[in-house]
Write a protein that holds these residues in place. Structure first.
Motif, short mmCIF file in Angstrom:
data_model
loop_
_atom_site.label_atom_id
_atom_site.label_comp_id
_atom_site.label_asym_id
_atom_site.label_seq_id
_atom_site.Cartn_x
_atom_site.Cartn_y
_atom_site.Cartn_z
N GLN A 139 -4.97 1.69 13.56
CA GLN A 139 -4.87 1.67 12.10
C GLN A 139 -4.71 3.09 11.55
O GLN A 139 -3.97 3.31 10.59
N SER B 1 0.85 -1.18 0.00
CA SER B 1 0.00 0.00 0.00
C SER B 1 0.89 1.24 0.00
O SER B 1 1.73 1.43 0.88
N THR C 281 -9.66 -1.03 -2.10
CA THR C 281 -8.86 -0.15 -1.25
C THR C 281 -7.66 -0.89 -0.69
O THR C 281 -7.73 -2.09 -0.41
N THR C 282 -6.55 -0.18 -0.53
CA THR C 282 -5.36 -0.78 0.07
C THR C 282 -5.32 -0.54 1.57
O THR C 282 -4.42 -1.04 2.25
N VAL C 283 -6.28 0.24 2.08
CA VAL C 283 -6.27 0.63 3.49
C VAL C 283 -7.43 -0.06 4.22
O VAL C 283 -8.60 0.21 3.92
N GLU C 284 -7.09 -0.94 5.14
CA GLU C 284 -8.10 -1.73 5.85
C GLU C 284 -9.08 -0.84 6.61
O GLU C 284 -10.27 -1.12 6.69
N VAL D 188 4.13 -3.00 6.93
CA VAL D 188 3.15 -3.17 5.86
C VAL D 188 3.35 -4.53 5.19
O VAL D 188 4.48 -4.99 5.04
N ARG E 63 -5.92 -6.52 -1.62
CA ARG E 63 -5.63 -6.71 -0.20
C ARG E 63 -5.96 -8.12 0.28
O ARG E 63 -5.63 -8.48 1.41
N VAL F 129 0.19 4.10 0.75
CA VAL F 129 -0.12 4.98 1.89
C VAL F 129 0.97 4.92 2.95
O VAL F 129 1.25 5.90 3.64
N TYR F 130 1.62 3.72 3.06
CA TYR F 130 2.60 3.53 4.13
C TYR F 130 4.03 3.83 3.67
O TYR F 130 4.99 3.49 4.36
N LYS G 221 -1.18 4.28 11.87
CA LYS G 221 -0.30 3.72 10.84
C LYS G 221 -0.36 4.55 9.55
O LYS G 221 0.57 4.52 8.74
N LEU G 222 -1.48 5.27 9.37
CA LEU G 222 -1.61 6.12 8.20
C LEU G 222 -0.91 7.46 8.40
O LEU G 222 -0.87 8.29 7.49
#
Length: 325
Positions: A233, A78, A259-262, A91, A99, A80-81, A236-237
């Protein structure tokens, strides 16, 4: 309308290195050799190597060689990380841009990576880390020299059996001790020639059955409050949980595809002056059922809005949701 919303959502998701271990050189002898995630024939095929490809053999695991992941091995994380080629938070590395795809394992925070490609859906394809290991069938790779067994193939040390005294549970009788019977009076021997009188029968009274003391039921241990997983979570973003604003947003609830973000699976869209849907905010909640039940319906949400680094749209942690017409 759904296709337009999905297109908008696609657009919205637009330290220390790992040490490599040198092994034995191997050469692929098959026309096209499968590279697998695990040393099993049923495992996911992550890449295919043509005849003559050189590989770095690290060890053997049964009928497989454990090798360093070749350059062509697809590894996705992801985006985002990631920031400036560095992992912000642990990640998962996945085999595909999904995902739910099989995972190689975790990339630790602080790891430096080389990003090969970023997609509009928020995925980043990276160069396989130096420590990433995959597997190939031994029969189709010619090793330059004998290969040792891999650490992954060695069985774990057997656990030592507990000592017999420790293994056996000791049964403790909690009944009150019974009073021991009094010793009988001494019997004198009868004089010689005198007949011995028969002993009077002794009445044996049955001792009353011992009553066990009532055992008090164990008190329920109060469970410690679990940390809010959603907050973890969001951290982590890169979210600063100490900085938020109260917000109320109205619009059309949609589910974010792929989405890549849980933590962030939903968004609220609103109509602009031209009558087109635009993003109002991303939304998340510890109650996943609440948001799921409101998909493709008009809603009004209230909660705390947080800013995510590199995101133009805020994330709202929903505290209240109302369906509207």
């Amino acid at each position: 309308m759904k296709s337009e919303l999905k297109a908008l959502l696609f657009a919205a998701f637009c330290g220390t290195g790992l040490i490599a271990t040198a092994g034995t050189e191997g050469t692929v002898t098959a026309d096209l050799l499968n590279v697998r995630l695990k040393p099993e024939l049923k495992s996911v095929v992550v890449a295919k190597l043509p005849h003559g490809t050189k590989v770095d053999i690290l060890g053997t695991v049964g009928d497989f060689y454990e090798i360093s992941a070749p350059d062509r091995t697809p590894v996705y994380v992801s985006a985002v990380y990631l920031r400036d080629g560095k992992v912000l938070s642990p990640v998962k590395m996945r085999t595909a841009m999904d995902r739910h795809a099989a995972a190689y394992g975790l990339l630790p925070a602080g790891t430096k990576v080389k990003v090969l490609l970023e997609t509009p859906l928020g995925w980043a394809k990276i160069e396989p880390p130096a420590s990433l290991k995959v597997y190939t069938a031994k029969n189709y790779v010619k090793a330059a020299e004998p290969v040792k067994e891999s650490e992954a193939a060695k069985p774990a040390e057997a656990e030592k059996p507990a000592a017999p005294e420790a293994a056996k549970a000791v049964a403790v009788d909690v009944r009150p001790l019974e009073k021991a019977p009094e010793a009988p009076a001494e019997v004198k021997a009868a004089p010689a020639g005198e007949k011995k009188a028969p002993a009077a029968p002794v009445e044996v009274k049955k001792a009353p059955e011992a009553v066990r003391a009532p055992v008090e039921a164990p008190k329920e241990v109060e469970k410690a409050a679990e940390p809010d997983q959603l907050d973890e979570q969001l951290k982590k973003l890169g979210v600063d949980l100490s900085k938020s604003t109260e917000i109320t947003a109205a619009g059309y609830m949609v589910e974010i595809p792929n989405t890549t973000v849980e933590a962030v699976k939903y968004a609220v869209m609103k109509l602009d002056a031209k009558g087109q849907y635009v993003k109002s905010c991303f939304v998340c909640s510890s109650d996943a059922v609440l948001l799921k039940s409101a998909v493709e319906r008009n809603v009004k949400v209230t909660g705390r809005a947080y800013s995510v680094p590199t995101w133009k749209t805020p994330v709202v942690k929903v505290t209240a949701l109302e369906l509207t017409k």
